[in-house]
Design an enzyme around this catalytic site. Sequence first.
Site, short mmCIF file in Angstrom:
data_model
loop_
_atom_site.label_atom_id
_atom_site.label_comp_id
_atom_site.label_asym_id
_atom_site.label_seq_id
_atom_site.Cartn_x
_atom_site.Cartn_y
_atom_site.Cartn_z
N SER A 45 7.41 -19.55 -6.15
CA SER A 45 8.18 -19.84 -4.94
C SER A 45 8.87 -21.20 -4.97
O SER A 45 9.75 -21.45 -4.14
CB SER A 45 7.26 -19.77 -3.72
OG SER A 45 6.19 -20.69 -3.83
N THR A 67 5.50 -13.67 -6.57
CA THR A 67 5.25 -14.06 -5.19
C THR A 67 5.48 -12.87 -4.28
O THR A 67 6.10 -11.87 -4.67
CB THR A 67 6.20 -15.18 -4.74
OG1 THR A 67 7.56 -14.72 -4.87
CG2 THR A 67 6.02 -16.42 -5.59
N ASP A 147 3.18 -8.46 15.48
CA ASP A 147 4.24 -8.35 14.47
C ASP A 147 5.37 -7.52 15.06
O ASP A 147 5.43 -6.30 14.90
CB ASP A 147 3.71 -7.69 13.19
CG ASP A 147 4.66 -7.90 12.01
OD1 ASP A 147 5.88 -7.77 12.22
OD2 ASP A 147 4.19 -8.21 10.90
N ARG A 209 4.03 -20.31 5.50
CA ARG A 209 5.05 -21.30 5.18
C ARG A 209 4.90 -22.48 6.14
O ARG A 209 4.66 -22.30 7.34
CB ARG A 209 6.47 -20.70 5.30
CG ARG A 209 6.81 -19.69 4.21
CD ARG A 209 6.94 -20.35 2.86
NE ARG A 209 7.40 -19.44 1.80
CZ ARG A 209 6.60 -18.77 0.99
NH1 ARG A 209 5.28 -18.89 1.13
NH2 ARG A 209 7.09 -17.99 0.05
N GLU A 238 6.93 -29.76 1.79
CA GLU A 238 6.27 -29.68 0.48
C GLU A 238 7.26 -30.03 -0.63
O GLU A 238 8.44 -29.66 -0.55
CB GLU A 238 5.76 -28.24 0.25
CG GLU A 238 4.61 -27.84 1.13
CD GLU A 238 4.13 -26.41 0.82
OE1 GLU A 238 4.46 -25.88 -0.27
OE2 GLU A 238 3.46 -25.83 1.67
N HIS A 255 -1.08 -25.41 -0.75
CA HIS A 255 -0.39 -24.12 -0.89
C HIS A 255 -1.04 -23.29 -1.99
O HIS A 255 -0.36 -22.78 -2.89
CB HIS A 255 1.09 -24.34 -1.18
CG HIS A 255 1.95 -23.15 -0.82
ND1 HIS A 255 3.28 -23.27 -0.49
CD2 HIS A 255 1.67 -21.82 -0.76
CE1 HIS A 255 3.78 -22.07 -0.25
NE2 HIS A 255 2.82 -21.17 -0.41
N GLY A 258 -3.27 -18.24 -1.92
CA GLY A 258 -3.14 -17.04 -2.74
C GLY A 258 -3.46 -17.27 -4.20
O GLY A 258 -3.26 -16.38 -5.02
N TYR A 259 -4.00 -18.44 -4.53
CA TYR A 259 -4.17 -18.83 -5.93
C TYR A 259 -5.53 -18.43 -6.51
O TYR A 259 -6.11 -19.18 -7.29
CB TYR A 259 -3.99 -20.34 -6.07
CG TYR A 259 -2.60 -20.76 -6.44
CD1 TYR A 259 -1.49 -20.10 -5.93
CD2 TYR A 259 -2.37 -21.84 -7.29
CE1 TYR A 259 -0.22 -20.50 -6.25
CE2 TYR A 259 -1.09 -22.25 -7.61
CZ TYR A 259 -0.01 -21.57 -7.09
OH TYR A 259 1.25 -21.98 -7.43
#
Length: 376
Positions: A45, A67, A147, A209, A238, A255, A258-259
């Site tokens: 990203s 991503t 949503d 984000r 960032e 960030h 998701g790692y």
Amino acid sequence: MKILADENMPYVQPLFGDLGTIETINGRTLTAEQAKDADVLLVRSVTKVDQELLQANENIKFVGSATIGTDHIDLDYLARRNIAFSNAPGCNATAVGEFAFIAMLELAQRFNSPLKNKVVGIVGAGNTGSAVATCLEAYGVKVLLCDPVLAEQGDPRGFVSLDTLIERCDVISLHVPITKTGPHKTRYLFDEARLNCLREHAWLLNCCRGEVIDNHALIAFKQQREDVKVVLDVWEGEPNPMAALIPHIEFCTPHIAGYSLEGKARGTFILYQQLSKVLGIEADKSLALLLPPLWSEQLLLASQPDERALLQLSRFVYNLRDDDDLFRKKVQDQAGFDDMRKNHKHRREFSALKVGTAGQTDVNWLSNLGFSGVEL
């Protein structure tokens, strides 16, 4: 074939090594000169892929982004040039879901305020938001979803408005893409007004984000409302978070929600599968063979875990406190934010740990949470 790949993307060599020559690059500083002779470009990203980056390249045939989001990709430009593109939707959804769930467990212990007694609101019910809901529902926590985009598309799940969610929820977890215009724009979705509507002693988590929360407004808000506890994995500006904000945040990470090793490997593997389709060849590699075993592969439980024990179990797989501590020590260093992301290679998902019992303890709910089961 020349393949340019972000240096933070794992398993590129074993997956793509047979297809061409691989060159790794810093995705944040990639230039048009570096990209001009690439046949394949693999990014994350932090790389803006657009005409400025690719206009000197006449040979590129595939761009892949490991991503979920695509806001860093000029899709119209790629389509005009007939350049094949793939992202990796859902690749890190499980990792983000478990990260948010673990963060809630950490907050529950730190403030002696059980998670199971709370109502959790999830803003954004796509892959990552749904993964958070899966964890919470497996544990028996009441969840509300907001949503409006999915609601308008006919998603059959029950949704509530954002105002209703803020009014009714003790915990709010954010999982939306960044959109800057339109009726459902998410930039500064949580501005000064919405922050001030948060319930007393609410928890607010952002794993999507940075600009979804107005960080300047958040600083001012926290100076007045220390009762609200905040977890930030993403930051406005960032890789340079606002230094004044950091002391007000309970858990800070660069960030990396998701790692997980599984999530990053899954993202690379999806791009390998898609490039194989573009090239018309068989994708003969296996994701399962890439992942190493967890340092402790099996854990036997003597009794049904309570919330404190569940947190301890989660820490076998990932200890959020370690990343928070490292963040506070390194974030002000030059390139510290990106260095932490680059070197973040230890985190695993619940599925890496097999959980069983020596007695009659029911661990089915742990399987639903994501832990692997053991037959005894």
